[in-house]
Design a protein around this motif. Structure first.
Motif, PDB file in Angstrom:
ATOM      1  N   MET A  27       0.858  -1.291  -0.066  1.00 27.87           N
ATOM      2  CA  MET A  27       0.153   0.053   0.043  1.00 27.87           C
ATOM      3  C   MET A  27       0.883   1.304  -0.041  1.00 27.87           C
ATOM      4  SD  MET A  27      -3.221   1.294   0.151  1.00 27.87           S
ATOM      5  CE  MET A  27      -3.266   3.000   0.141  1.00 27.87           C
ATOM      6  N   LYS A  28       1.925   1.376   0.974  1.00 29.24           N
ATOM      7  CA  LYS A  28       2.695   2.324   1.161  1.00 29.24           C
ATOM      8  C   LYS A  28       3.999   2.372   0.470  1.00 29.24           C
ATOM      9  CE  LYS A  28       0.400   3.862   5.295  1.00 29.24           C
ATOM     10  NZ  LYS A  28       0.501   4.234   6.620  1.00 29.24           N
ATOM     11  N   LYS A  29       3.943   1.867  -0.841  1.00 27.33           N
ATOM     12  CA  LYS A  29       5.170   1.755  -1.419  1.00 27.33           C
ATOM     13  C   LYS A  29       5.700   3.113  -2.616  1.00 27.33           C
ATOM     14  CE  LYS A  29       6.066  -2.995  -0.803  1.00 27.33           C
ATOM     15  NZ  LYS A  29       5.017  -3.862  -0.863  1.00 27.33           N
ATOM     16  N   ASN A  30       4.613   3.416  -3.073  1.00 23.53           N
ATOM     17  CA  ASN A  30       4.647   4.372  -4.120  1.00 23.53           C
ATOM     18  C   ASN A  30       5.425   5.848  -3.245  1.00 23.53           C
ATOM     19  OD1 ASN A  30       3.635   2.557  -5.681  1.00 23.53           O
ATOM     20  ND2 ASN A  30       1.767   3.765  -5.764  1.00 23.53           N
ATOM     21  N   VAL A  31       6.545   6.280  -4.008  1.00 23.51           N
ATOM     22  CA  VAL A  31       6.927   7.633  -3.544  1.00 23.51           C
ATOM     23  C   VAL A  31       5.824   8.766  -4.154  1.00 23.51           C
ATOM     24  CG1 VAL A  31       8.428   9.433  -3.776  1.00 23.51           C
ATOM     25  CG2 VAL A  31       9.175   6.992  -3.541  1.00 23.51           C
ATOM     26  N   LYS A  32       5.301   9.421  -3.029  1.00 29.08           N
ATOM     27  CA  LYS A  32       4.324  10.517  -3.615  1.00 29.08           C
ATOM     28  C   LYS A  32       4.752  11.677  -3.699  1.00 29.08           C
ATOM     29  CE  LYS A  32      -0.162  11.567  -3.921  1.00 29.08           C
ATOM     30  NZ  LYS A  32      -0.869  10.905  -5.016  1.00 29.08           N
ATOM     31  N   VAL A  33       5.989  11.997  -2.851  1.00 28.62           N
ATOM     32  CA  VAL A  33       6.640  13.171  -2.806  1.00 28.62           C
ATOM     33  C   VAL A  33       7.972  13.288  -2.765  1.00 28.62           C
ATOM     34  CG1 VAL A  33       6.833  15.894  -1.753  1.00 28.62           C
ATOM     35  CG2 VAL A  33       4.834  14.385  -1.359  1.00 28.62           C
ATOM     36  N   GLN A  34       8.659  14.002  -3.979  1.00 30.54           N
ATOM     37  CA  GLN A  34      10.134  13.650  -3.882  1.00 30.54           C
ATOM     38  C   GLN A  34      10.650  15.228  -3.751  1.00 30.54           C
ATOM     39  OE1 GLN A  34      12.097  10.655  -5.025  1.00 30.54           O
ATOM     40  NE2 GLN A  34      13.758  12.013  -4.319  1.00 30.54           N
ATOM     41  N   VAL A  35      11.510  15.492  -2.938  1.00 33.04           N
ATOM     42  CA  VAL A  35      12.070  16.639  -2.956  1.00 33.04           C
ATOM     43  C   VAL A  35      13.661  16.572  -3.193  1.00 33.04           C
ATOM     44  CG1 VAL A  35      12.621  18.752  -1.453  1.00 33.04           C
ATOM     45  CG2 VAL A  35      10.335  17.523  -1.303  1.00 33.04           C
ATOM     46  N   ASN A  36      14.043  17.385  -4.069  1.00 35.97           N
ATOM     47  CA  ASN A  36      15.499  17.287  -4.514  1.00 35.97           C
ATOM     48  C   ASN A  36      16.260  18.625  -4.294  1.00 35.97           C
ATOM     49  OD1 ASN A  36      15.285  14.554  -5.415  1.00 35.97           O
ATOM     50  ND2 ASN A  36      14.334  15.310  -7.312  1.00 35.97           N
ATOM     51  N   ASN A  37      17.217  18.393  -3.573  1.00 35.38           N
ATOM     52  CA  ASN A  37      18.259  19.621  -3.418  1.00 35.38           C
ATOM     53  C   ASN A  37      17.323  21.101  -3.203  1.00 35.38           C
ATOM     54  OD1 ASN A  37      19.300  17.764  -5.648  1.00 35.38           O
ATOM     55  ND2 ASN A  37      20.649  17.956  -3.612  1.00 35.38           N
ATOM     56  N   LEU A  38      16.301  21.074  -2.450  1.00 31.32           N
ATOM     57  CA  LEU A  38      15.602  22.235  -2.283  1.00 31.32           C
ATOM     58  C   LEU A  38      16.519  23.424  -1.606  1.00 31.32           C
ATOM     59  CD1 LEU A  38      12.636  23.024  -3.186  1.00 31.32           C
ATOM     60  CD2 LEU A  38      12.121  22.498  -0.671  1.00 31.32           C
ATOM     61  N   CYS A  39      16.513  24.388  -2.030  1.00 27.75           N
ATOM     62  CA  CYS A  39      16.966  25.739  -1.424  1.00 27.75           C
ATOM     63  C   CYS A  39      16.031  26.967  -1.664  1.00 27.75           C
ATOM     64  CB  CYS A  39      18.357  26.256  -2.172  1.00 27.75           C
ATOM     65  SG  CYS A  39      19.590  24.839  -2.006  1.00 27.75           S
ATOM     66  N   LYS A  40      15.897  27.716  -0.592  1.00 27.38           N
ATOM     67  CA  LYS A  40      15.335  29.043  -0.763  1.00 27.38           C
ATOM     68  C   LYS A  40      16.005  30.188   0.203  1.00 27.38           C
ATOM     69  CE  LYS A  40      11.927  31.824  -1.400  1.00 27.38           C
ATOM     70  NZ  LYS A  40      11.636  32.220  -2.453  1.00 27.38           N
ATOM     71  N   SER A  41      16.466  31.000  -0.467  1.00 24.95           N
ATOM     72  CA  SER A  41      16.957  32.215  -0.042  1.00 24.95           C
ATOM     73  C   SER A  41      15.955  33.449  -0.073  1.00 24.95           C
ATOM     74  CB  SER A  41      18.345  32.689  -0.663  1.00 24.95           C
ATOM     75  OG  SER A  41      18.988  31.351  -0.844  1.00 24.95           O
ATOM     76  N   PHE A  42      15.874  34.601   0.736  1.00 18.72           N
ATOM     77  CA  PHE A  42      15.547  35.767   0.625  1.00 18.72           C
ATOM     78  C   PHE A  42      16.678  36.899   0.703  1.00 18.72           C
ATOM     79  CE2 PHE A  42      12.079  33.309   2.544  1.00 18.72           C
ATOM     80  CZ  PHE A  42      10.933  33.552   2.014  1.00 18.72           C
ATOM     81  N   GLY A  43      17.054  37.011  -0.695  1.00 19.30           N
ATOM     82  CA  GLY A  43      18.206  38.141  -0.869  1.00 19.30           C
ATOM     83  C   GLY A  43      19.241  37.195  -0.257  1.00 19.30           C
ATOM     84  N   ASP A  44      20.074  37.633   0.781  1.00 21.67           N
ATOM     85  CA  ASP A  44      21.178  37.187   1.128  1.00 21.67           C
ATOM     86  C   ASP A  44      21.094  36.004   2.004  1.00 21.67           C
ATOM     87  OD1 ASP A  44      23.173  38.592  -0.459  1.00 21.67           O
ATOM     88  OD2 ASP A  44      23.321  40.071   1.272  1.00 21.67           O
ATOM     89  N   LEU A  45      19.633  36.073   2.595  1.00 24.51           N
ATOM     90  CA  LEU A  45      19.300  35.149   3.961  1.00 24.51           C
ATOM     91  C   LEU A  45      18.809  33.869   3.435  1.00 24.51           C
ATOM     92  CD1 LEU A  45      18.666  34.845   6.863  1.00 24.51           C
ATOM     93  CD2 LEU A  45      16.251  35.676   6.168  1.00 24.51           C
ATOM     94  N   LYS A  46      19.900  32.854   3.802  1.00 23.12           N
ATOM     95  CA  LYS A  46      19.464  31.562   3.187  1.00 23.12           C
ATOM     96  C   LYS A  46      18.458  30.759   4.182  1.00 23.12           C
ATOM     97  CE  LYS A  46      23.205  29.657   0.798  1.00 23.12           C
ATOM     98  NZ  LYS A  46      24.658  28.860   0.632  1.00 23.12           N
ATOM     99  N   VAL A  47      17.274  30.441   3.925  1.00 20.80           N
ATOM    100  CA  VAL A  47      16.427  29.822   4.867  1.00 20.80           C
ATOM    101  C   VAL A  47      16.523  28.356   4.707  1.00 20.80           C
ATOM    102  CG1 VAL A  47      14.092  29.841   5.736  1.00 20.80           C
ATOM    103  CG2 VAL A  47      15.123  31.986   4.687  1.00 20.80           C
ATOM    104  N   ILE A  48      16.612  27.775   3.518  1.00 24.02           N
ATOM    105  CA  ILE A  48      16.531  26.497   3.309  1.00 24.02           C
ATOM    106  C   ILE A  48      17.811  26.196   2.504  1.00 24.02           C
ATOM    107  CG2 ILE A  48      15.271  24.404   2.570  1.00 24.02           C
ATOM    108  CD1 ILE A  48      12.805  26.224   2.730  1.00 24.02           C
ATOM    109  N   GLU A  49      18.497  25.132   3.004  1.00 25.09           N
ATOM    110  CA  GLU A  49      19.610  24.748   2.293  1.00 25.09           C
ATOM    111  C   GLU A  49      19.785  23.203   1.920  1.00 25.09           C
ATOM    112  OE1 GLU A  49      23.134  25.403   4.112  1.00 25.09           O
ATOM    113  OE2 GLU A  49      24.394  26.045   2.485  1.00 25.09           O
ATOM    114  N   ASP A  50      19.565  22.870   0.724  1.00 22.81           N
ATOM    115  CA  ASP A  50      19.735  21.524   0.195  1.00 22.81           C
ATOM    116  C   ASP A  50      18.987  20.562   0.962  1.00 22.81           C
ATOM    117  OD1 ASP A  50      21.189  19.931  -1.575  1.00 22.81           O
ATOM    118  OD2 ASP A  50      22.878  19.468  -0.429  1.00 22.81           O
ATOM    119  N   CYS A  51      17.900  20.594   0.788  1.00 20.67           N
ATOM    120  CA  CYS A  51      16.937  19.660   1.484  1.00 20.67           C
ATOM    121  C   CYS A  51      16.606  18.598   0.415  1.00 20.67           C
ATOM    122  CB  CYS A  51      15.588  20.179   2.023  1.00 20.67           C
ATOM    123  SG  CYS A  51      15.859  20.908   3.685  1.00 20.67           S
ATOM    124  N   SER A  52      16.763  17.294   1.033  1.00 25.94           N
ATOM    125  CA  SER A  52      16.221  16.330  -0.141  1.00 25.94           C
ATOM    126  C   SER A  52      15.552  15.249   0.904  1.00 25.94           C
ATOM    127  CB  SER A  52      17.369  15.694  -0.679  1.00 25.94           C
ATOM    128  OG  SER A  52      18.037  16.566  -1.613  1.00 25.94           O
TER     129      SER A  52
END
Lengths: 247, 262
Positions: free
Chosen positions: A1-26
């Motif tokens: 039942m719970k075999k399929n990958v539903k959400v795949q997050v690859n190397n997610l980064c988010k910055s606001f200007g110089d401010l890095k909020v999220i760095e390389d989330c997978s």
């Protein structure tokens, strides 16, 4: 039942200007899984969720749902906000139908889903009431119902019970678990409350301080309903607390 | 306990008759102030003037005809102002670019009193109905636009985020979130506009018209018929109060989720 990958997050980064909020989330989330994300206050949890739900564009990296780039237009995403977010000018039933209406579902389907959710949430007798006439916990139930009504591929919850008293919180946590079991939806639940995470989730992702990264993940194999005084529960809770240590 | 109930009901009675007392007191003072040799006609004179008006119309138009003439101008002008003003307010409230482009012009036109437009309006539309309606339109457009605009600006961000998270389109957001959310602000604007509309219509009718309540006032003034003037003033007061009450009713009907209205 719970075999399929539903959400795949690859190397997610988010910055606001110089401010890095999220760095390389997978990470991956499987279909029908209930995942809690915990992290120190102000580590960027809300930003993390806003990027996942596409309310914010990621700076780099990608979020895939069923292998496709996540988009609120294409996917059925539901979002439960920190603040009670029922729409005050709509009655309970119209609030619950709102997400379906926004997605232009056909009338008959909207009606069926709304009835189903009203029954499941025990809101039938308040269907014609306005949110302001109800208690905070009932108002939050409307929001939970509305989120489940669209039959979401992914339900994102952003510390929805942060401001609530302990009793209401436990009650609404149980409601969400019940709905999740009933409807088999994939849920990402963000919280700073470790006990809450251990009480609900099948798996907990621990974020580090800003910029946020996935520091560790803990699988919680306890059956629901869980007891907060179970030794295994306490052990897991202590482990996660140790991992966060923001004080 | 018994005493308590009695006290409460006395209070109720007083609260209920207070409005009546204030009106009676006002009429009483009016009677005192009027009379032989005074320049204010007595209430009886005004009533008698009203009866006479029913028999002998001014300018071949009955009293109801005069009332309707003013009312028609007010309502047409106001309706036009709503038809154009509400979408315009929504547009500059919602769209940053439209706001940057259109708001400066609007801000320049806004402080100009509607009455300053009389010469231009007369020149463009003549002295008939259209110039009066156009004048009311200009006067009422401003409060409608300003209120709609601020109503939109004050919408909680969260309500819009809810719609966005569900993938609603811009049009859906405006129609289903922005409009209902700013409805009570819009209604407040329409109420203000209604007041402005009466000011403008009277001024317009006093300058050039052969019907309407403003015309009645100016005719009374011309022939030193103060009873007629006061009669017209009372009618305007009553109509204003009734219209404002109707708008409050409409607001309650349109925004049933607002508890504080009553």
């Amino acid at each position: 039942m719970k075999k399929n990958v539903k959400v795949q997050v690859n190397n997610l980064c988010k910055s606001f200007g110089d401010l890095k909020v999220i760095e390389d989330c997978s990470f991956q989330i499987k279909e029908g899984e209930f995942v809690c994300v915990v992290g120190p206050t102000g580590c960027g949890k809300t930003t993390f969720l806003n990027v996942l739900s596409n309310l914010l564009e990621p700076t780099s990296g990608e979020v895939l749902i069923d292998g496709e780039k996540a988009s609120p237009r294409k996917h059925n995403l539901s979002f439960i906000f920190q603040e009670p977010s029922s729409l005050p000018w709509l009655t309970v039933e119209k609030n619950i139908a709102y997400g379906l209406k926004a997605k232009n579902k056909d009338k008959k389907y909207i009606q069926e889903q709304t009835e189903k959710i009203l029954d499941l949430m025990g809101l039938q007798k308040y269907r014609k009431a306005y949110p302001a006439e109800l208690s905070t916990s009932s108002e939050q139930k409307i929001v939970i119902g509305r989120a489940f009504a669209v039959n979401p591929d992914l339900l994102l919850m952003d510390e929805p019970y942060g401001q609530m008293d302990v009793k209401t919180r436990f009650y609404l946590e149980d409601e969400v678990i019940r709905m999740w079991k009933e409807l088999q939806k994939t849920i990402i639940f963000i919280t700073h409350n470790i006990e809450e995470a251990v009480y609900m989730a099948e798996r907990v992702l621990i974020l580090s301080n800003k910029p946020a990264k996935v520091k560790d993940e803990v699988v919680i194999d306890l059956p629901h309903p869980r007891r907060v005084d179970d030794p295994r529960f306490i052990e897991i809770r202590n482990y996660i607390t140790e991992q966060i240590k923001w004080w | 306990m018994k005493n308590n109930i009695k006290k409460f009901s006395t209070r109720e009675i007083i609260l209920n008759i207070l409005p009546l007392v204030s009106i009676i007191l006002f009429i009483f003072m009016w009677i005192l102030a009027s009379g032989e040799g005074k320049i204010i006609p007595a209430p009886a004179d005004v009533i008698e003037r009203g009866e006479r008006l029913l028999e002998k119309p001014i300018n071949n138009i009955t009293l109801a005809g005069h009332i309707w003439a003013s009312m028609k101008r007010v309502l047409s002008g106001l309706a036009l102002a709503c038809i154009f003003g509400i979408p315009f307010g929504l547009l500059i409230g919602w769209n940053k670019r439209c706001c940057d482009f259109l708001k400066p012009i609007f801000e320049l036109i806004r402080p100009v009193p509607a009455l300053a437009w009389i010469p231009l309006m007369t020149l463009w539309f003549g002295i008939g109905e259209s110039s009066k309606i156009a004048l009311i339109f200009i006067g009422t457009l401003m409060p409608v636009v300003v209120n709609t605009y601020s109503g939109v600006r004050l919408i909680p961000r969260l309500n819009i985020d809810v719609a966005r998270a569900f993938g609603a389109t811009e049009f859906q957001i405006v129609k289903e979130i922005v409009l209902p959310c700013s409805l009570s602000a819009i209604m407040a604007g329409v109420k203000t506009a209604m007041g402005t509309a009466w000011i403008v219509v009277l001024a317009a009718e006093m300058i050039s018209a052969n019907s309407g309540l403003g015309f009645m006032i100016i005719r009374g003034s011309d022939v030193a018929d103060l009873s007629l003037v006061i009669l017209a003033m009372i009618i305007i007061g009553v109509i204003g109060a009734v219209l404002s009450w109707l708008l409050t009713l409409a607001e309650r009907k349109l925004c049933p989720w607002k508890e504080e209205i009553n």
